[in-house]
Write a protein that holds these residues in place. Structure first.
Motif, short mmCIF file in Angstrom:
data_model
loop_
_atom_site.label_atom_id
_atom_site.label_comp_id
_atom_site.label_asym_id
_atom_site.label_seq_id
_atom_site.Cartn_x
_atom_site.Cartn_y
_atom_site.Cartn_z
N ALA A 40 0.84 -1.20 0.00
CA ALA A 40 0.00 0.00 0.00
C ALA A 40 0.87 1.25 0.00
O ALA A 40 0.56 2.23 -0.70
N TYR A 41 1.96 1.24 0.77
CA TYR A 41 2.89 2.39 0.74
C TYR A 41 3.50 2.56 -0.65
O TYR A 41 3.67 3.68 -1.13
N ASN A 42 3.85 1.45 -1.28
CA ASN A 42 4.40 1.53 -2.64
C ASN A 42 3.36 2.11 -3.60
O ASN A 42 3.70 2.91 -4.49
N ASP A 43 2.10 1.68 -3.45
CA ASP A 43 1.04 2.23 -4.29
C ASP A 43 0.88 3.73 -4.05
O ASP A 43 0.70 4.51 -4.99
N LEU A 44 0.97 4.12 -2.78
CA LEU A 44 0.83 5.54 -2.43
C LEU A 44 1.97 6.36 -3.03
O LEU A 44 1.76 7.46 -3.54
N ARG A 45 3.18 5.81 -2.96
CA ARG A 45 4.33 6.53 -3.54
C ARG A 45 4.22 6.61 -5.06
O ARG A 45 4.74 7.55 -5.67
N LEU A 64 -8.55 8.25 -4.52
CA LEU A 64 -7.70 7.06 -4.59
C LEU A 64 -6.63 7.11 -3.51
O LEU A 64 -6.36 6.11 -2.83
N LYS A 65 -6.05 8.30 -3.35
CA LYS A 65 -5.04 8.48 -2.30
C LYS A 65 -5.64 8.23 -0.92
O LYS A 65 -5.05 7.55 -0.08
N GLN A 66 -6.84 8.77 -0.69
CA GLN A 66 -7.52 8.56 0.58
C GLN A 66 -7.84 7.08 0.80
O GLN A 66 -7.68 6.57 1.91
N ARG A 67 -8.24 6.39 -0.23
CA ARG A 67 -8.56 4.96 -0.12
C ARG A 67 -7.30 4.16 0.26
O ARG A 67 -7.36 3.28 1.11
#
Length: 140
Positions: A40-45, A64-67
């Motif tokens: 999830a952190y990788n997705d956020l980055r 999407l960022k909030q999700r």
């Protein structure tokens, strides 16, 4: 050799094995949750906020960022719960190990008592046979 404690030792051993599997399961669950958090952190980055375009595109990226942030928070909560379950499982494993060792000691002690009694009976029987042989030889 079977004693009165043999069945208890077997039951305690099964419980100990069950607790070991529970601890392993907790470790595996923790690893899986940590992997989800890292993904999830990788997705956020990897999210790129648009610099151009209309407001709806910007709003979609914010949602999407909030999700993803909600997913991280949810997984962190699950990680905390899994770590608490691991602590509890470790305590249960420790208790099960102590109980198993206690009954194993009692079984070993009981076996030693039986073997000592048997050895004493054999020694008495041999002494008696030797005494009879001695008396027979001195009577001649």
């Amino acid at each position: 050799m079977k004693t009165q404690y043999s069945s208890l030792v077997k039951i305690k051993k099964e419980r100990l094995d069950m607790m070991e599997k529970s601890v392993q399961s907790c470790h595996q669950t923790i690893r899986q949750i940590q992997e989800r958090i890292e993904n999830a952190y990788n997705d956020l980055r990897g999210l790129k906020i648009p610099e151009k375009g209309d407001f709806s595109l910007y709003r979609q990226m914010q949602l999407l960022k909030q999700r993803v942030q909600d997913e991280i928070a949810f997984n962190k909560h699950n990680l905390h719960m899994a770590e608490n379950a691991l602590i509890k499982a470790m305590q249960q494993l420790k208790t099960a190990n102590i109980e198993h060792e206690k009954f194993k000691y009692l079984e070993t002690h009981e076996i030693e008592k039986v073997l000592k009694a048997e050895k004493d009976r054999e020694a008495k029987a041999l002494d008696e046979a030797a005494l009879m042989m001695y008396n027979r030889n001195t009577d001649v």
